[in-house]
Scaffold this motif. Sequence first.
Motif, PDB file in Angstrom:
ATOM      1  N   SER A   1     -23.064 -14.613  -7.898  1.00  0.00           N
ATOM      2  CA  SER A   1     -22.032 -14.499  -8.928  1.00  0.00           C
ATOM      3  C   SER A   1     -22.200 -13.252  -9.791  1.00  0.00           C
ATOM      4  CB  SER A   1     -22.040 -15.749  -9.811  1.00  0.00           C
ATOM      5  OG  SER A   1     -23.166 -15.762 -10.683  1.00  0.00           O
TER       6      SER A   1
ATOM      7  N   ALA B   1     -15.807 -15.311 -10.164  1.00  0.00           N
ATOM      8  CA  ALA B   1     -14.404 -14.885 -10.216  1.00  0.00           C
ATOM      9  C   ALA B   1     -14.149 -13.999 -11.431  1.00  0.00           C
ATOM     10  CB  ALA B   1     -13.498 -16.115 -10.236  1.00  0.00           C
ATOM     11  N   GLN B   2     -14.745 -14.388 -12.567  1.00  0.00           N
ATOM     12  CA  GLN B   2     -14.573 -13.600 -13.790  1.00  0.00           C
ATOM     13  C   GLN B   2     -15.248 -12.229 -13.672  1.00  0.00           C
ATOM     14  OE1 GLN B   2     -16.095 -16.421 -16.591  1.00  0.00           O
ATOM     15  NE2 GLN B   2     -14.250 -17.691 -16.530  1.00  0.00           N
TER      16      GLN B   2
ATOM     17  N   LYS C   1     -15.202 -10.929  -8.338  1.00  0.00           N
ATOM     18  CA  LYS C   1     -15.449 -11.207  -6.923  1.00  0.00           C
ATOM     19  C   LYS C   1     -14.336 -12.109  -6.372  1.00  0.00           C
ATOM     20  CE  LYS C   1     -20.255 -10.725  -8.111  1.00  0.00           C
ATOM     21  NZ  LYS C   1     -20.152  -9.264  -7.908  1.00  0.00           N
ATOM     22  N   GLN C   2     -14.104 -11.981  -5.077  1.00  0.00           N
ATOM     23  CA  GLN C   2     -13.112 -12.837  -4.424  1.00  0.00           C
ATOM     24  C   GLN C   2     -13.770 -14.186  -4.160  1.00  0.00           C
ATOM     25  OE1 GLN C   2      -9.987 -11.716  -3.573  1.00  0.00           O
ATOM     26  NE2 GLN C   2      -9.351 -13.708  -2.792  1.00  0.00           N
ATOM     27  N   VAL C   3     -13.301 -15.235  -4.836  1.00  0.00           N
ATOM     28  CA  VAL C   3     -13.921 -16.558  -4.707  1.00  0.00           C
ATOM     29  C   VAL C   3     -12.888 -17.531  -4.137  1.00  0.00           C
ATOM     30  CG1 VAL C   3     -15.066 -18.469  -5.893  1.00  0.00           C
ATOM     31  CG2 VAL C   3     -15.456 -16.104  -6.655  1.00  0.00           C
ATOM     32  N   THR C   4     -13.225 -18.114  -2.993  1.00  0.00           N
ATOM     33  CA  THR C   4     -12.361 -19.105  -2.344  1.00  0.00           C
ATOM     34  C   THR C   4     -13.140 -20.404  -2.206  1.00  0.00           C
ATOM     35  OG1 THR C   4     -11.290 -17.337  -1.084  1.00  0.00           O
ATOM     36  CG2 THR C   4     -10.942 -19.593  -0.317  1.00  0.00           C
TER      37      THR C   4
ATOM     38  N   GLU D   1      -9.429 -23.134 -10.676  1.00  0.00           N
ATOM     39  CA  GLU D   1      -8.210 -22.316 -10.688  1.00  0.00           C
ATOM     40  C   GLU D   1      -8.066 -21.565 -12.010  1.00  0.00           C
ATOM     41  OE1 GLU D   1      -4.861 -24.071  -7.691  1.00  0.00           O
ATOM     42  OE2 GLU D   1      -5.020 -25.045  -9.640  1.00  0.00           O
TER      43      GLU D   1
ATOM     44  N   GLY E   1     -10.040 -18.493 -12.241  1.00  0.00           N
ATOM     45  CA  GLY E   1      -9.671 -17.372 -11.390  1.00  0.00           C
ATOM     46  C   GLY E   1     -10.042 -17.506  -9.928  1.00  0.00           C
ATOM     47  N   CYS E   2     -10.524 -18.677  -9.523  1.00  0.00           N
ATOM     48  CA  CYS E   2     -10.867 -18.891  -8.115  1.00  0.00           C
ATOM     49  C   CYS E   2      -9.615 -19.272  -7.318  1.00  0.00           C
ATOM     50  CB  CYS E   2     -11.902 -20.003  -7.971  1.00  0.00           C
ATOM     51  SG  CYS E   2     -13.437 -19.714  -8.870  1.00  0.00           S
ATOM     52  N   HIS E   3      -9.634 -18.926  -6.036  1.00  0.00           N
ATOM     53  CA  HIS E   3      -8.580 -19.397  -5.141  1.00  0.00           C
ATOM     54  C   HIS E   3      -9.037 -20.750  -4.596  1.00  0.00           C
ATOM     55  CE1 HIS E   3      -5.295 -19.429  -2.337  1.00  0.00           C
ATOM     56  NE2 HIS E   3      -6.124 -19.551  -1.310  1.00  0.00           N
TER      57      HIS E   3
END
Length: 725
Positions: free
Chosen positions: A362, A391-392, A395-398, A420, A423-425
């Motif tokens: 992270s 995410a904050q 980084k791309q977080v799924t 969500e 900021g996470c997908h």
Amino acid sequence: MKTKVDYYDPKFFTNRELSWLDFNDRVLEEARDKSNPLLERVKFLGITQSNLDEWYMVRVASLVKLVEVKYQQPDASGLIPIEQLKEVNRKAHDQINKQYTTLNRMILPAINQVGIHLLNVEDLTERQYQFIRGYFHDELYPVLTPMADDSSRPFPFISNDSLNLSLRLTGKDSDKSLYATLQVPSIFPRVVKLPGGSNDFILLEEIIKQFANQLFVNYDIEEVSTFRATRDMDLDVAEEDTSDLLKKVQQQLKLREHGHVIRLEVDSNISGKLRKRLVKELKIDEDSVYEVNGPIDLTFLNKLASAVVGHDDLKYPPFKAYQAKELNSDHNIFDAIKKHDWLMQHPYDKFDSVVEFIRQASIDKEVLAIKMTLYRVSGDSPIIKYLGRAAQNGKQVTVLVEVKARFDEENNVHWARTLEKMGCHVIYGLVGLKTHSKLSLVVRREQNGIQRYIHMGTGNYNDVTAHFYTDLGLLTCNNDIGIDVTNIFNMLSGYSQPPFFHQLHISPHGIRDFINDKLNHAIKYAKEGRPVYVRMKMNSLSDKDMIAKMYEASHAGVKIDLIVRGICCLRTGIPGISDTITVHSIVGRFLEHSRIYMFDFDGDQQVYLSSADLMTRNLNRRVEQLFPVLQPDLTQRVLDIYQTMWDDNVKTRTMIDDGTYKRVDRRGHAPLNSQEYFAAQATKMVNAQQAVPRQKNDKQFEPMMSPQNQPDPFDEEDQDRGENQ
């Protein structure tokens, strides 16, 4: 001419629900086992109750629905639903009688002898009586709501799992019986600590019963009896009918609270009149009414054991969980994984390493993306916090959050919304499938290009249950596995359908096909007279096709050893069918949860770990992963772990030819409790690690502080929080 063998003959199979009751009886044996610490025996008895409750709310509820629609298809053991329900109720009545015999004849006398008292009102001292009187008036009275039941006021709704009092009253000027219901409020602790003794307790409902007359002024209470209703709590989400799965789950959670009553528990001293009235109002069959000789809902025993002051000698001795220094916050975990793979055996190895993997990802500037599947997480999950932080940090977080995880739906809906917002997908699972796989992928930019780091496990990303569930996890940066895991996440988040996987095998269907192929290969070896040996460990074995394939392998001469904690529909010792199959079940301090599948083809040892049991739901209706342990030293470690569990002669029961289980005969053998052995080994490794002087590491990985410059929330205090099984 050889007669063709029917490996699906119903007499070769045990009914799934009856096998589950056998498992719960093994848990009950732990409550009766005097070699266990007393307060742990108290907890085991409480666990048998929570197990039964969940089983009724889901499995028995499903049987009831099948009976209602007159479903006639038999199960693998040849029983149609109405026959199963009849047998289940008969066997469950016997088990509940055994529970209360254990409570009244063994547990309560034993705790009394050591100064722990669960008291009735008549046993109280004057000081204790005045205390409960004050407690009733000051705390309970303002909250309690008596509900009359007469021609103008219908019988009230009884919520699932709630404890209630049924009252029969008469007026001062009339002999006519009147009825009322009073719910025991769940916002108060059910186990109330009393003054005047360090370990004197009384149950909340006993206090309410004593002073209930003050809620019915000018009426006399003729009878008061405790009861509890269990409802159908199976979540029925028609996913094809909705584009918003999250909303549908939330709707179903509300509807579920009003499911049909499928079990009614009442005091054994209830009058025929009150009993008849409850049966009629709750619309329940007599077979599903359980009269109990003691406090209804024994889950309070877990709270009682936790509330006891002192008496550490009556609990399991603590042990120290091990963590390799290379995987802690003082080191760069990616450098460690790049050097070699890491196998962790929880709870003997700390779950901190898994949390640290996500924490470092992270804040690491080179990490581009984190992808993760979440099935069950704790109520205060550090992993969720670190995913949000990632995410904050751009980084791309799924994250795939399985919002259909049974009895965790509400918790998972909450976490999905939280992720969500951070900021996470978030993916809410797949239509028609539950995602039960345990996968984490970290994508990192390095000098030589993009590198994938992976964690795969047999258990959930739950930092609380990781303290008492046994699971195995693997950290690796193997390139083929990395490609496979990337393809899985693409499959979960989009429309990708990879034509093949390099190292992993995925359900639905992929794990079934893989194990079928291995068993066919074993059959070929056996027929050629070549040595072959199959060993597996799982929570449950119920899929009839898998069992039939094992029978076929055994018939060909393949030796098969199985460690199955819970449900096992396979029967051993059937001549010509399962002579070479042995089944062990380990029930002890920790809940055995790891899944191991091992095949030895004439010395070629192949070791795999998985998130899946051999149940139809895991193989056909869930996304699961099975993965190899490729590093030779780790392969050997898994083999050694399995062998230690197989040699356990303290907590192991062996299935015998009639389908029942018996303890291992250890005459002439030193006792081996595999869980105690692993705990002792972990403690020894921690002590050895602490004895080595700590050296300064100039290349030490510096953990970044949160924006508020506060320490990380995951500290030693967090690790000690407990949660009911």
